[in-house]
Motif scaffolding. Sequence first.
Motif, PDB file in Angstrom:
ATOM      1  N   UNK A   1       0.822  -1.211   0.000  1.00  0.00           N
ATOM      2  CA  UNK A   1       0.000   0.000   0.000  1.00  0.00           C
ATOM      3  C   UNK A   1       0.857   1.261   0.000  1.00  0.00           C
ATOM      4  N   UNK A   2       1.906   1.267   0.813  1.00  0.00           N
ATOM      5  CA  UNK A   2       2.787   2.435   0.846  1.00  0.00           C
ATOM      6  C   UNK A   2       3.425   2.684  -0.516  1.00  0.00           C
ATOM      7  N   UNK A   3       3.800   1.602  -1.198  1.00  0.00           N
ATOM      8  CA  UNK A   3       4.436   1.753  -2.506  1.00  0.00           C
ATOM      9  C   UNK A   3       3.456   2.286  -3.548  1.00  0.00           C
ATOM     10  N   UNK A   4       2.258   1.728  -3.567  1.00  0.00           N
ATOM     11  CA  UNK A   4       1.267   2.156  -4.564  1.00  0.00           C
ATOM     12  C   UNK A   4       0.784   3.582  -4.317  1.00  0.00           C
ATOM     13  N   UNK A   5       0.699   3.965  -3.051  1.00  0.00           N
ATOM     14  CA  UNK A   5       0.140   5.277  -2.708  1.00  0.00           C
ATOM     15  C   UNK A   5       0.952   6.431  -3.285  1.00  0.00           C
ATOM     16  N   UNK A   6       2.222   6.209  -3.534  1.00  0.00           N
ATOM     17  CA  UNK A   6       3.050   7.264  -4.129  1.00  0.00           C
ATOM     18  C   UNK A   6       2.555   7.662  -5.515  1.00  0.00           C
ATOM     19  N   UNK A   7       1.768   6.791  -6.144  1.00  0.00           N
ATOM     20  CA  UNK A   7       1.313   7.042  -7.510  1.00  0.00           C
ATOM     21  C   UNK A   7      -0.113   7.566  -7.561  1.00  0.00           C
ATOM     22  N   UNK A   8      -0.666   7.930  -6.416  1.00  0.00           N
ATOM     23  CA  UNK A   8      -2.035   8.426  -6.379  1.00  0.00           C
ATOM     24  C   UNK A   8      -2.196   9.676  -7.241  1.00  0.00           C
ATOM     25  N   UNK A   9      -3.129   9.628  -8.170  1.00  0.00           N
ATOM     26  CA  UNK A   9      -3.449  10.773  -9.005  1.00  0.00           C
ATOM     27  C   UNK A   9      -2.434  11.114 -10.072  1.00  0.00           C
TER      28      UNK A   9
END
Length: 331
Positions: A17-25
């Motif tokens: 989740x922490x890794x994917x969240x960097x790509x939000x938006x």
Amino acid sequence: MERELALEIVRVTELGALAAARWTGRGDKMAADDAATTAIRTMFDSVSIDGTVVIGEGEMDEAPMLYIGERVGNRRGPAVDIAVDPLEGTEVVASGLHNAQSIIAVADRGTLLHAPDIYMEKLACGPELAGKLSLDDDHETTVRRASALTGKALSDLTVLVLDRKRHEALIATLRRLGVRIRLIGHGDVAGAIAAALPDSNVDLYMGSGGAPEGVLAAAALRCLGGEIQGRLLPENAVDLQRCLSMGITHPAHILTMEDMAGTGDVIFAATGIASGEFLSGVRQLSKDRAETHSVIMRASSRTIRYLRTIHYLPGKVIPQGTSESVDMAAG
């Protein structure tokens, strides 16, 4: 499986989740998925299991890691099946929307269904309705029976449905009956789980979604005492052959929850990436700290644990969605 394994597994979904969240938006769903996949695969190396991926990122020639059949874990623990969706909701994260999570289910070896990546018709409910409904019934019969069994008027019954064109007839039927409909844009697994959560106010989850997601939902619903039934929907000869190659000789038959997730112990863990039906998303609290919200469940105890974790980021290496990895606090 030892209960301590549940906390090891949630550490894996947290890093995804922490890794994917960097790509939000940021409009790059492939990079977001790659970041989550790389993080989860890396973290699995420290988990005390001898795991085999049954539901993952695709066949070996389609995915460089977390492919179906890949061995994960440090081989010093129980032999288990792994169902994993590093990022359920790639479009959600890319567009900065809601309802995305990293999900893993762990079960005894040979008990999770190796489901082809095709559509599955689904019917999910909570403990009150478990064992009392049938996917063979038409939608109206199912809803009326749920109303009678729960003692709720049709107008007080809530049905969760993915907002898709293929569900137009289902939605029309539900509206004619006067039930409450909650349409969701994404989150097939979370939607099915919501039907069994005690505080969701959702009675049924109906419609079709991905078959691999159906297996993940079955694992969670076994932990919750609810139920999901599924029926594979091959659309062509290629889909049918995929079913046959995975040992599913009668795709039109109803798949029970036990067909999909066995009868032994199951551990289910999910960490929110973008806030959704039952999990909050990753929050950056400061340059050095981020917060995650996870759920951990186990079939043998039916305990639901929500975990709020504050991560100290300096020194924590987070895959960035490319061949490189970066310190999250530095980004």
